[in-house]
Write a protein that holds these residues in place. Structure first.
Motif, PDB file in Angstrom:
ATOM      1  N   PRO A   1     -32.129 -18.147   0.702  1.00  0.00           N
ATOM      2  CA  PRO A   1     -32.509 -16.809   0.234  1.00  0.00           C
ATOM      3  C   PRO A   1     -33.566 -16.912  -0.855  1.00  0.00           C
ATOM      4  O   PRO A   1     -33.565 -17.859  -1.654  1.00  0.00           O
ATOM      5  CB  PRO A   1     -31.202 -16.235  -0.312  1.00  0.00           C
TER       6      PRO A   1
ATOM      7  N   VAL B   1     -36.364 -11.334  -4.644  1.00  0.00           N
ATOM      8  CA  VAL B   1     -37.091 -10.132  -4.237  1.00  0.00           C
ATOM      9  C   VAL B   1     -37.470  -9.368  -5.503  1.00  0.00           C
ATOM     10  O   VAL B   1     -36.621  -9.129  -6.368  1.00  0.00           O
ATOM     11  CB  VAL B   1     -36.214  -9.229  -3.336  1.00  0.00           C
TER      12      VAL B   1
ATOM     13  N   ARG C   1     -39.466  -5.808  -6.856  1.00  0.00           N
ATOM     14  CA  ARG C   1     -40.023  -4.542  -6.377  1.00  0.00           C
ATOM     15  C   ARG C   1     -40.118  -3.544  -7.524  1.00  0.00           C
ATOM     16  O   ARG C   1     -39.215  -3.484  -8.380  1.00  0.00           O
ATOM     17  CB  ARG C   1     -39.137  -3.970  -5.263  1.00  0.00           C
TER      18      ARG C   1
ATOM     19  N   ARG D   1     -24.001 -16.204  -0.745  1.00  0.00           N
ATOM     20  CA  ARG D   1     -24.545 -14.849  -0.529  1.00  0.00           C
ATOM     21  C   ARG D   1     -24.327 -13.976  -1.762  1.00  0.00           C
ATOM     22  O   ARG D   1     -23.956 -12.810  -1.661  1.00  0.00           O
ATOM     23  CB  ARG D   1     -23.923 -14.214   0.712  1.00  0.00           C
TER      24      ARG D   1
ATOM     25  N   TRP E   1     -25.884 -12.401  -5.439  1.00  0.00           N
ATOM     26  CA  TRP E   1     -27.175 -11.961  -5.983  1.00  0.00           C
ATOM     27  C   TRP E   1     -26.994 -11.341  -7.357  1.00  0.00           C
ATOM     28  O   TRP E   1     -26.011 -10.645  -7.609  1.00  0.00           O
ATOM     29  CB  TRP E   1     -27.802 -10.918  -5.051  1.00  0.00           C
TER      30      TRP E   1
ATOM     31  N   LEU F   1     -33.759  -0.333  -2.423  1.00  0.00           N
ATOM     32  CA  LEU F   1     -33.823  -1.800  -2.493  1.00  0.00           C
ATOM     33  C   LEU F   1     -32.461  -2.414  -2.193  1.00  0.00           C
ATOM     34  O   LEU F   1     -32.352  -3.364  -1.405  1.00  0.00           O
ATOM     35  CB  LEU F   1     -34.305  -2.222  -3.888  1.00  0.00           C
TER      36      LEU F   1
ATOM     37  N   GLU G   1     -31.355  -1.950   1.429  1.00  0.00           N
ATOM     38  CA  GLU G   1     -32.107  -2.798   2.354  1.00  0.00           C
ATOM     39  C   GLU G   1     -31.643  -4.248   2.321  1.00  0.00           C
ATOM     40  O   GLU G   1     -31.449  -4.878   3.365  1.00  0.00           O
ATOM     41  CB  GLU G   1     -33.602  -2.718   2.004  1.00  0.00           C
ATOM     42  N   HIS G   2     -31.445  -4.788   1.117  1.00  0.00           N
ATOM     43  CA  HIS G   2     -31.165  -6.224   0.974  1.00  0.00           C
ATOM     44  C   HIS G   2     -29.686  -6.549   0.798  1.00  0.00           C
ATOM     45  O   HIS G   2     -29.270  -7.674   1.125  1.00  0.00           O
ATOM     46  CB  HIS G   2     -31.972  -6.792  -0.197  1.00  0.00           C
ATOM     47  N   LEU G   3     -28.918  -5.605   0.281  1.00  0.00           N
ATOM     48  CA  LEU G   3     -27.484  -5.848   0.058  1.00  0.00           C
ATOM     49  C   LEU G   3     -26.676  -4.689   0.647  1.00  0.00           C
ATOM     50  O   LEU G   3     -25.933  -3.996  -0.063  1.00  0.00           O
ATOM     51  CB  LEU G   3     -27.187  -5.972  -1.444  1.00  0.00           C
TER      52      LEU G   3
END
Length: 281
Positions: free
Chosen positions: A4, A7, A9, A26, A28, A107, A110-112
């Protein structure tokens, strides 16, 4: 399998970063403008990395018998750490999450993403505006973890706001808030005085060093119209890696002292944390 990658933004309230944890496959960390906001392990949603999140989790575990579904309203979304925790520990719960930063919400979605059927519904809206439109007696728990940058917004600190929280909560409901302050606790004392105008029972969970005025830090406010199981909370928080103390009763009244409830016209944000107070590493 690809590793991973971070990211970054631009979101509504600054620059957000999602950074993978090298120690958990997994997991973050979410930061906004460099300040840590949330930590999520998608494989283990009951894992709460931040101390304040663990304390909120302890309260969520003790507000009703284990596993019982709850109706929970979260003001402030972040990476949805606590909604995921409730969905895992109390399957069937209905949860509304209100986040003013729509870019941040997109955000995270989308990612989590949260699993289908989790019972978690996201709403892009101002926390107080949403609360004022919410139905009476519609929530078992209200969790307030709203920070504009690193400060609690002023309009979420007043008696008017506390009254709205009391209206939306059922009689058996519990209000939780993540707050931050340092001695002489002008903000924290005013918040206790404010919520005492609506809720008969109050408790505060914080590290002893914070309560003794040695450093700036988080404090979890617990408010209810019925007795809070402070003994169960004290046992759980004392067993944490960084033990906390549960203040209530006379000790809490002493802390409040002569502090006055906050009117809307006098409300101010929580104090700016000193540099490095909530840094990473």
């Amino acid at each position: 399998m690809t590793e991973p990658i971070p990211v970054t933004r631009a979101v509504d309230h600054g620059t957000a970063k999602l950074m993978p944890d090298v120690d958990r496959k997994r997991a973050w960390l979410l930061t906004v403008e460099g300040a840590p906001q949330s930590y999520v392990d998608l494989d283990e949603p009951t894992y709460l990395e931040f101390e304040y999140a663990r304390r909120l989790g302890h309260v969520l575990d003790t507000v009703a018998e284990p596993g019982r579904p709850l109706d929970v309203l979260h003001l402030g979304g972040g990476a949805l750490t606590l909604p995921r925790y409730v969905a895992a520990t109390r399957p069937g719960s209905r949860q509304d999450v209100v986040e003013a930063d729509r870019g941040l919400m997109e955000l995270v979605a989308e990612h989590l993403p949260v699993p289908r059927g989790s019972g978690i519904t996201l709403h892009g809206a101002d926390a107080r505006a949403w609360l004022e439109a919410a139905p009476d007696d519609s929530a078992d728990v209200l969790v307030a973890d709203v920070f504009g940058g690193s400060r609690v917004p002023a309009h979420l600190t007043s008696v008017g706001y506390a009254q709205q929280a009391g209206r939306v909560l059922r009689d058996t409901g519990v209000y939780l808030a993540n707050l931050a302050d340092a001695a002489p606790f002008g903000f924290l004392r005013s918040q206790l005085a404010t919520f005492a105008t609506v809720f008969e029972e109050l408790a505060l969970i914080a590290e002893p060093a914070v309560l003794r005025g040695r450093r700036f830090g988080n404090a979890v406010l617990v408010a209810a119209r019925h007795p809070i199981d402070t003994a169960a909370l004290a046992r759980r928080t004392a067993a944490d890696a960084f033990p906390a103390r549960v203040e209530h009763g006379p000790g809490l009244r002493d802390l409040v002292g002569d502090a006055l409830p906050v009117r809307d016209e006098d409300a101010v944000p929580s104090p700016e944390p000193p540099d490095g107070a909530f840094g990473i590493g």
